[in-house]
Design a protein around this motif. Sequence first.
Motif, short mmCIF file in Angstrom:
data_model
loop_
_atom_site.label_atom_id
_atom_site.label_comp_id
_atom_site.label_asym_id
_atom_site.label_seq_id
_atom_site.Cartn_x
_atom_site.Cartn_y
_atom_site.Cartn_z
N SER A 176 0.62 -1.63 -0.09
CA SER A 176 0.18 0.18 -0.03
C SER A 176 0.56 1.98 0.01
O SER A 176 1.84 0.35 0.40
CB SER A 176 -0.54 0.12 0.92
OG SER A 176 -0.44 0.56 2.34
N GLN A 301 0.53 -2.06 15.32
CA GLN A 301 -0.50 -2.27 15.40
C GLN A 301 -1.10 -3.04 16.27
O GLN A 301 -1.52 -4.43 16.65
CB GLN A 301 -0.89 -2.96 13.50
CG GLN A 301 -2.33 -3.07 13.08
CD GLN A 301 -2.37 -1.77 12.03
OE1 GLN A 301 -1.41 -1.17 12.17
NE2 GLN A 301 -3.05 -0.87 12.06
N GLY A 315 -6.88 -10.37 10.09
CA GLY A 315 -7.06 -8.93 9.23
C GLY A 315 -5.01 -8.78 8.62
O GLY A 315 -4.69 -8.53 8.25
N LYS A 318 -3.84 -10.31 5.76
CA LYS A 318 -4.61 -9.46 4.73
C LYS A 318 -3.38 -7.93 4.73
O LYS A 318 -4.34 -7.93 3.34
CB LYS A 318 -5.82 -9.08 4.92
CG LYS A 318 -7.26 -10.00 4.88
CD LYS A 318 -8.65 -9.07 5.01
CE LYS A 318 -9.40 -10.40 5.08
NZ LYS A 318 -11.32 -10.27 5.33
N GLU A 320 -3.42 -6.06 6.71
CA GLU A 320 -3.35 -4.76 7.13
C GLU A 320 -2.87 -3.76 8.27
O GLU A 320 -3.14 -2.77 8.95
CB GLU A 320 -5.02 -4.80 8.24
CG GLU A 320 -6.28 -5.26 7.56
CD GLU A 320 -7.44 -6.02 7.74
OE1 GLU A 320 -7.45 -5.55 8.58
OE2 GLU A 320 -8.29 -6.58 6.89
N ASN A 321 -1.22 -4.45 8.76
CA ASN A 321 -1.31 -3.70 9.98
C ASN A 321 0.33 -3.36 8.95
O ASN A 321 0.62 -4.06 8.41
CB ASN A 321 -0.39 -5.07 10.81
CG ASN A 321 0.23 -6.29 10.26
OD1 ASN A 321 -0.36 -6.71 9.06
ND2 ASN A 321 1.48 -6.14 10.28
#
Length: 329
Positions: A176, A301, A315, A318, A320-321
């Motif tokens: 990201s 996180q 998460g 996936k 997300e952290n």
Amino acid sequence: MVTAKAWVLKKHFEGFPKTSDFDLKKIELPDLKDGQLLLESVFLSVDPYMRPYSRRDMKEGDIMIGTQVARIVESKNPAFTVGAFVVGRSGWRTHFISDGKDLELLPSSWPESLPKSLALGTVGMPGLTAYFGLMEVCKMKPGETVLVNAAAGAVGSVVGQLAKISGCKVVGCAGSDEKVAYLKKLGFDEAFNYKTVPSLDEALRKASPDGYDCFFDNVGGEFASIAINQMKKYGRIAVCGAISQYNDSVPQKGPYIQIPVIFKELQIEGFMVFRWNNRREEGLKALLKWVMEGKVKCHEQVTEGFENMPMAFIGMLKGENIGKAIVKV
């Protein structure tokens, strides 16, 4: 009588884990015997390894594997005092009984100002994975170029920082734009979002036109197949994870890597950090020193609440952290 809560593996994962694959149980703990101690989990870790290890090492109905920082609340073992903090490997549970043999006290030099949760991340197993993977498997040298994927994760973020401390150029890849910004903040020389570049091959070439001496691979799959072609002659590849493949129902079929491995005379070595258990203290001492000096920065996180363990685990898988995914009980 203490009642512990524990998450068990209700059903082996098929494809991506689901919350319905877990079950929350209550367990009545017996009174302590001589030599035993009662511990209360304060922070619990969720890590990528839990996904493949659960299939290999667990039966349905077993308590989910994992590590925690725990506080000793009662002791009948003279080696452990009430109130002390330890790292345990007792899985996803709020309380547990131990004879002390499977526990590790936090380093005596651990400062009060430092969060104890870091013993599950930068100054724990992920940090040691980065330390020994770079020093012993990659055998990086000052002036070399190091590539790391999943670079904003618990291991990858430490890999990049340790490589910089050692005088290397570091290229990091993450999933990201927010993670890429984090890598630049950590001092990575080059960083890019592998999900948005038109060509991973071109992005790797642009980041280091001369290629890579060391590649610390946390991802495997297509990424690794492409990166191998960018290695320099006699390059070293440390394979510590394959998160791109953990949740596949059907095995991936990738390009064959033998020709670049032969022509470039590459060394590829898979490893698990437990190989260096006899040097654990050395690694933790070095990591703790760098953290205290500000040379290694940490990001966590944190998910609040033991009841949210499955959600935090899913998460993390996936992506997300940023940094280390932790659950605070």
